[in-house]
Design an enzyme around this catalytic site. Structure first.
Site, PDB file in Angstrom:
ATOM      1  N   ASP A  90       1.026  -1.258  -0.238  1.00 21.26           N
ATOM      2  CA  ASP A  90      -0.646  -0.328   0.004  1.00 21.26           C
ATOM      3  C   ASP A  90       0.881   1.182  -0.135  1.00 21.26           C
ATOM      4  O   ASP A  90       1.776   0.966   0.148  1.00 21.26           O
ATOM      5  CB  ASP A  90      -0.412  -0.065   1.145  1.00 21.26           C
ATOM      6  CG  ASP A  90      -2.166   0.756   1.097  1.00 21.26           C
ATOM      7  OD1 ASP A  90      -2.397   1.311  -0.018  1.00 21.26           O
ATOM      8  OD2 ASP A  90      -2.825   0.913   2.242  1.00 21.26           O
ATOM      9  N   ASP A 293      -8.251  -7.068   1.565  1.00 23.19           N
ATOM     10  CA  ASP A 293      -7.952  -7.217   3.059  1.00 23.19           C
ATOM     11  C   ASP A 293      -8.302  -6.718   3.624  1.00 23.19           C
ATOM     12  O   ASP A 293      -8.490  -5.437   3.760  1.00 23.19           O
ATOM     13  CB  ASP A 293      -5.746  -6.543   1.840  1.00 23.19           C
ATOM     14  CG  ASP A 293      -6.200  -4.518   2.478  1.00 23.19           C
ATOM     15  OD1 ASP A 293      -6.829  -4.298   1.534  1.00 23.19           O
ATOM     16  OD2 ASP A 293      -5.609  -4.065   3.496  1.00 23.19           O
ATOM     17  N   CYS A 331     -12.866 -27.249   9.786  1.00 18.85           N
ATOM     18  CA  CYS A 331     -12.101 -26.053   9.315  1.00 18.85           C
ATOM     19  C   CYS A 331     -11.527 -27.180   8.697  1.00 18.85           C
ATOM     20  O   CYS A 331     -10.909 -27.572   9.604  1.00 18.85           O
ATOM     21  CB  CYS A 331     -11.852 -25.166   9.920  1.00 18.85           C
ATOM     22  SG  CYS A 331     -10.095 -24.205   9.173  1.00 18.85           S
ATOM     23  N   CYS A 333      -7.650 -26.236   9.049  1.00 23.62           N
ATOM     24  CA  CYS A 333      -6.580 -25.080   9.464  1.00 23.62           C
ATOM     25  C   CYS A 333      -5.663 -25.704  10.314  1.00 23.62           C
ATOM     26  O   CYS A 333      -6.424 -26.375  10.930  1.00 23.62           O
ATOM     27  CB  CYS A 333      -6.900 -24.032   9.787  1.00 23.62           C
ATOM     28  SG  CYS A 333      -7.443 -23.529  11.679  1.00 23.62           S
ATOM     29  N   CYS A 336      -6.890 -25.606  14.232  1.00 27.46           N
ATOM     30  CA  CYS A 336      -8.280 -26.730  14.236  1.00 27.46           C
ATOM     31  C   CYS A 336      -7.806 -28.407  13.702  1.00 27.46           C
ATOM     32  O   CYS A 336      -8.902 -29.148  14.470  1.00 27.46           O
ATOM     33  CB  CYS A 336      -9.744 -26.630  13.158  1.00 27.46           C
ATOM     34  SG  CYS A 336     -10.348 -25.113  13.591  1.00 27.46           S
ATOM     35  N   HIS A 362      -6.726 -19.320  12.039  1.00 26.64           N
ATOM     36  CA  HIS A 362      -7.556 -19.655  12.098  1.00 26.64           C
ATOM     37  C   HIS A 362      -8.361 -18.823  11.030  1.00 26.64           C
ATOM     38  O   HIS A 362      -9.142 -19.134  10.402  1.00 26.64           O
ATOM     39  CB  HIS A 362      -8.447 -20.648  13.045  1.00 26.64           C
ATOM     40  CG  HIS A 362     -10.096 -20.364  12.770  1.00 26.64           C
ATOM     41  ND1 HIS A 362     -10.553 -21.548  11.901  1.00 26.64           N
ATOM     42  CD2 HIS A 362     -10.973 -19.078  13.066  1.00 26.64           C
ATOM     43  CE1 HIS A 362     -11.607 -21.413  12.004  1.00 26.64           C
ATOM     44  NE2 HIS A 362     -12.019 -20.302  12.601  1.00 26.64           N
TER      45      HIS A 362
END
Lengths: 399, 399
Positions: A90, A293, A331, A333, A336, A362
């Site tokens: 940015d 984002d 999930c 991830c 998890c 997560h």
């Protein structure tokens, strides 16, 4: 390089592939935010395991610490962070305009005081390009004049028009940097004549594109003028929508997106800056947005708020005490699939930073996966029904 | 189970293998400390990648949060933390005796106020055994009466003699727990008659051994009496040396270790509690110690102090700014093989918790690797020369 191909679309929603110097990005996609060259608390490999394809850095923060020269000297932002995949920086516009009382704005640029050491600094369209070139991300963002979400038409118009004038200057300086690299003298003497401190010969190999940012507040007509002025200055390899999700009601944001959509070029990716929460992603995708984002995933994670398909949960809550089940059984991830949620709660209770990290992982995975799921549904032609159902459940909970 | 075999020795230094229910530990070995069921800031897989073979938990802290019932209900400390390798729990003795002014000590045990919520609690030898049984680590430690490092012979003698009386009670209750599990009624009614809240049927399968702790302050004769009394109450599968590294000068600790060594049974592992820094490991190994634990690796890591073969370095220091080299070119840890040290410095400057984690990982690996190197040198018969040289460089630097 900087190629975007749309594989499929359904309604306004699009599934595409963006090719960048450091790899491909399948869209729609959420980009985790690494403000200080680190996604708060996470290693590059933590972020990789979330499935994130591209991350953000920030010109304002990296200019202050460690300074673009340091990052350049270390081979650029990719080598500095060990993140070897696509990256976007940015421009710092949003940050310097947020420094209420610590900055003065003029046509030349923005003078501001560092929030770190109080030193006086100047950010101009040219400096924003130079710093981003030294950082060396795949995508640099134009330096824009951001106005508050509820600004009057006059204030929004002023910011939008200045953003267009600054876009000319950004484009010119970025072209000088690109040309100095590819055609010009290796050490970019022309840049020194222009007052630029950048020594191109010291830059790591950079292949970078510049994306413009639309402004215009919540005023449809200004938004359209912003888009027309921006396209007049093109062509571009991507386009960002700035100045939304800054305090205006969600329906207003949706209206602006819908209003813009039919005028946006179809063949380049559209990036909705600073958005968002899970529902915002689906609302944006349904209105033709490709990239997002937001710091909400990591900020919520640090505060112990996890996003689940069944709604938000405070990980500190007594309900999780002693529970051996996963945080989110649906999930995939690391958090998890590895940890019992009673342990996650314990980590927050004893204030161990591992807890912040695991919930951030997560939440990022939750948004990345939402992008993956949206993409799969667009490719299958089932996005509309799926997202309506998802959002229906979400709004029914009052989340 | 609970077997210890010595593969080789050189002088007093020993290279062995300790077999525990959750796996083998090659000694000499450093054990990272996971006070709150987490090695501060690190995931179980972070710790695994340091090569650590066994970690510690703490009865005092886990009793307070989340409570042993919660951990038991979740299947024990291994499943709670996802650390599936050997684990040892300290008895809480050291912690409750450190609660100056918040505790009253009697022959029965220690009454203390929780440092979390001020509630009144009692820890006795029996309770320390029960809690550790509910936690379910491979090794439980006896509940000992710890006295300050510079205590008078009278005070040290009182603590040492009480530790022996308490050892009788620890041994008896631990045997009841073991027997209830293996021979007795599944629900251990006998324990209820003894006033124990433990329901054996609710316990995860536990195979646990109990290790005694030697006390006696800095007084050779008391240390010897402590050892004799302890061995009289044996046999044991391991033995710990407590009450050292609590303020006494290093040469005093070394003298005590040397004095004890010839009297310690050769065939069981010796664990020097709360030690130490890198040099302390080598000094201890040279005096026949097999196991060590200390929070210094993670505490220093969190404060930005990294241990290098060339001495300590403050990661925040300007010397690291912009440096692309590894923190320690000789180290094989995740931090040193992945990140440029200029990035590690940056993480500390911007106060991102990833920095704390990466330096903790390095420091733990540093101690774990020192154990591995010592072991290799003992097996080769080169420990004496190597450790003398290592320590010579270390002391020459004044570290």
């Amino acid at each position: 390089m900087f190629d975007f191909r749309i594989q499929s679309s359904e309604g306004l929603a699009r599934a595409g592939t963006l090719t960048l110097p450091h790899g491909e990005v399948s869209t729609p996609a959420f980009m985790p935010v690494g403000t200080h060259a680190v996604v708060r608390g996470l290693s590059a490999s933590d972020v990789r395991r979330t499935g994130a394809q591209i991350i953000l850095g920030n010109t304002y923060h990296l200019h202050l610490r460690p300074g673009e020269e340091v990052i350049q000297q270390m081979g650029g932002l990719h080598r500095f962070t060990t993140w070897d995949r696509p990256m976007l920086t940015d421009s710092g516009g949003f940050q310097v305009f947020s420094l209420q009382g610590l900055r003065s704005i003029g046509e030349h640029g923005v003078e501001f005081q560092s929030h770190i050491d109080g030193t006086s600094r100047t950010l101009t369209p040219e400096r924003a390009m130079e710093i981003q070139w030294q950082l060396g991300a795949d995508i640099a963002m134009a330096f824009d004049h951001v106005v508050p979400g509820q600004s009057s038409p006059a204030a929004a118009c002023e910011g939008m028009e200045r953003t267009l004038r600054w876009l000319d200057r950004c484009k010119a300086r970025h072209a000088e940097l690109v040309n100095g690299r590819t055609d010009g003298p290796a050490d970019g003497e022309s840049l020194a004549q222009l007052g630029s401190p950048v020594r191109l010969s010291a830059c790591p190999p950079v292949h970078q594109t510049l994306w413009p940012i639309l402004q215009g507040g919540i005023h449809d007509e200004l938004r359209l003028r912003s888009l027309e002025g921006t396209l007049d200055r093109g062509p571009w390899t991507g386009i960002a929508i700035g100045g939304l999700s800054v305090g205006e009601p969600k329906p207003v944001m949706h209206r602006i997106l819908e209003h813009l959509e039919s005028h946006l070029p179809r063949e380049i990716p559209r990036y909705l800056m600073g958005v968002g929460f899970p529902a915002d992603l689906l609302e944006g995708i349904a209105r033709g947005v490709d990239l997002f984002d937001c710091v909400a995933a990591t900020r919520n994670g640090r505060h112990g708020t996890a996003w689940l398909p069944t709604g938000r949960v405070n990980v500190r809550g007594a309900a999780l005490k002693g529970s051996t089940g996963p945080l989110d059984p649906t999930c995939d991830c690391e958090t998890c699939t590895t940890y019992p949620r009673g342990y996650l709660r314990h980590l927050f209770v004893v204030e161990d930073m591992l807890g912040l990290r695991l919930i951030s992982i997560h939440n990022i995975r939750f948004l990345v996966r939402l992008g993956e799921q949206a993409r799969a549904h667009i490719l299958n032609g089932t996005f509309d029904g799926w997202s309506r159902e998802w959002l229906g459940r979400h709004y029914a909970r009052g989340d």
